[in-house]
Design a protein around this motif. Structure first.
Motif, short mmCIF file in Angstrom:
data_model
loop_
_atom_site.label_atom_id
_atom_site.label_comp_id
_atom_site.label_asym_id
_atom_site.label_seq_id
_atom_site.Cartn_x
_atom_site.Cartn_y
_atom_site.Cartn_z
N ILE A 1 37.01 -50.37 -5.52
CA ILE A 1 37.41 -51.44 -6.32
C ILE A 1 38.77 -51.29 -6.45
CG2 ILE A 1 37.07 -52.81 -8.28
CD1 ILE A 1 34.33 -51.62 -8.66
N GLY A 2 39.89 -52.25 -5.74
CA GLY A 2 41.10 -52.03 -5.90
C GLY A 2 41.40 -50.63 -5.15
N ASN A 3 42.33 -49.66 -5.84
CA ASN A 3 42.85 -48.41 -5.28
C ASN A 3 41.69 -47.38 -5.65
OD1 ASN A 3 45.05 -49.67 -4.02
ND2 ASN A 3 45.95 -49.43 -6.18
N TYR A 4 40.80 -47.41 -6.46
CA TYR A 4 39.87 -46.41 -6.91
C TYR A 4 38.30 -46.79 -6.70
CZ TYR A 4 44.19 -45.20 -9.54
OH TYR A 4 45.27 -44.95 -9.76
N SER A 5 37.79 -45.46 -6.32
CA SER A 5 36.26 -45.61 -6.11
C SER A 5 35.33 -45.79 -7.41
CB SER A 5 35.87 -44.38 -5.57
OG SER A 5 35.63 -43.36 -6.40
N VAL A 6 34.35 -46.27 -7.55
CA VAL A 6 33.60 -46.54 -8.76
C VAL A 6 33.55 -45.27 -9.73
CG1 VAL A 6 31.34 -47.07 -9.76
CG2 VAL A 6 32.31 -48.26 -7.71
N LEU A 7 33.40 -43.90 -8.85
CA LEU A 7 33.29 -42.77 -9.72
C LEU A 7 34.69 -42.64 -10.05
CD1 LEU A 7 31.84 -40.32 -10.63
CD2 LEU A 7 32.62 -39.19 -8.41
N GLU A 8 35.82 -42.64 -9.48
CA GLU A 8 37.15 -42.37 -10.02
C GLU A 8 37.58 -43.23 -11.26
OE1 GLU A 8 39.90 -41.07 -6.44
OE2 GLU A 8 39.28 -43.20 -6.23
N ILE A 9 37.18 -44.53 -11.24
CA ILE A 9 37.32 -45.40 -12.33
C ILE A 9 36.77 -44.86 -13.64
CG2 ILE A 9 36.96 -47.59 -13.30
CD1 ILE A 9 37.12 -48.90 -10.41
N ALA A 10 35.29 -44.41 -13.45
CA ALA A 10 34.47 -43.77 -14.63
C ALA A 10 35.25 -42.61 -15.22
CB ALA A 10 33.20 -43.53 -14.19
N ILE A 11 35.59 -41.85 -14.33
CA ILE A 11 36.40 -40.36 -14.76
C ILE A 11 37.64 -40.91 -15.44
CG2 ILE A 11 37.67 -38.37 -13.98
CD1 ILE A 11 35.32 -38.45 -11.69
N LEU A 12 38.60 -41.91 -14.70
CA LEU A 12 39.76 -42.27 -15.56
C LEU A 12 39.66 -42.89 -16.93
CD1 LEU A 12 41.53 -43.20 -12.19
CD2 LEU A 12 42.13 -41.30 -13.55
N LYS A 13 38.42 -43.65 -16.89
CA LYS A 13 38.43 -44.12 -18.19
C LYS A 13 37.83 -43.25 -19.26
CE LYS A 13 37.27 -49.01 -17.01
NZ LYS A 13 38.34 -49.75 -17.79
N ALA A 14 37.31 -42.06 -18.85
CA ALA A 14 36.81 -41.13 -19.74
C ALA A 14 38.11 -40.30 -20.19
CB ALA A 14 35.67 -40.19 -19.28
N ILE A 15 38.90 -40.10 -19.48
CA ILE A 15 40.24 -39.36 -19.57
C ILE A 15 41.13 -40.08 -20.54
CG2 ILE A 15 42.20 -38.44 -18.45
CD1 ILE A 15 40.50 -37.93 -16.04
N LYS A 16 41.20 -41.37 -20.22
CA LYS A 16 42.01 -42.39 -20.90
C LYS A 16 41.73 -42.55 -22.25
CE LYS A 16 44.39 -46.85 -20.61
NZ LYS A 16 44.46 -48.17 -20.14
N SER A 17 40.18 -42.31 -22.60
CA SER A 17 39.75 -42.42 -23.86
C SER A 17 40.20 -41.60 -25.09
CB SER A 17 38.20 -42.72 -23.84
OG SER A 17 37.75 -41.44 -23.61
N SER A 18 40.41 -40.32 -24.34
CA SER A 18 40.96 -39.23 -25.18
C SER A 18 39.90 -38.69 -26.28
CB SER A 18 42.18 -39.60 -25.96
OG SER A 18 43.29 -39.66 -25.00
N VAL A 19 39.13 -39.05 -26.15
CA VAL A 19 37.79 -38.76 -26.93
C VAL A 19 37.07 -37.49 -26.66
CG1 VAL A 19 35.37 -39.36 -27.86
CG2 VAL A 19 37.24 -41.20 -27.32
#
Length: 67
Positions: free
Chosen positions: A23-41
């Motif tokens: 989806i765009g430049n990232y795979s579905v899995l990469e998007i899920a990982i990046l969102k988890a990282i970005k959340s800083s939780v």
């Protein structure tokens, strides 16, 4: 310790290989990982999968994998 477990099955029935779908430049899995990282939780993020080829994606992003 807050652990994020991201499930990524190999055998998707309705949409084959959806974890690799771009989806765009990232795979579905990469998007899920990046969102988890970005959340800083989370203290640790782990991808739980039965697909060993996803290890390329997880190692690139510095995430642990559980097969």
């Amino acid at each position: 310790m807050n652990v994020c477990m991201i499930p990524a099955r190999r055998g998707s029935v309705r949409l084959r290989k959806k974890n690799y779908l771009k989806i765009g430049n990232y795979s579905v899995l990469e998007i899920a990982i990046l969102k988890a990282i970005k959340s800083s939780v989370f203290d640790k993020i782990v991808v739980n999968t039965d697909d060993p080829s996803l290890e390329k994606i997880t190692s690139k992003l510095g995430i642990d994998i559980y097969l």
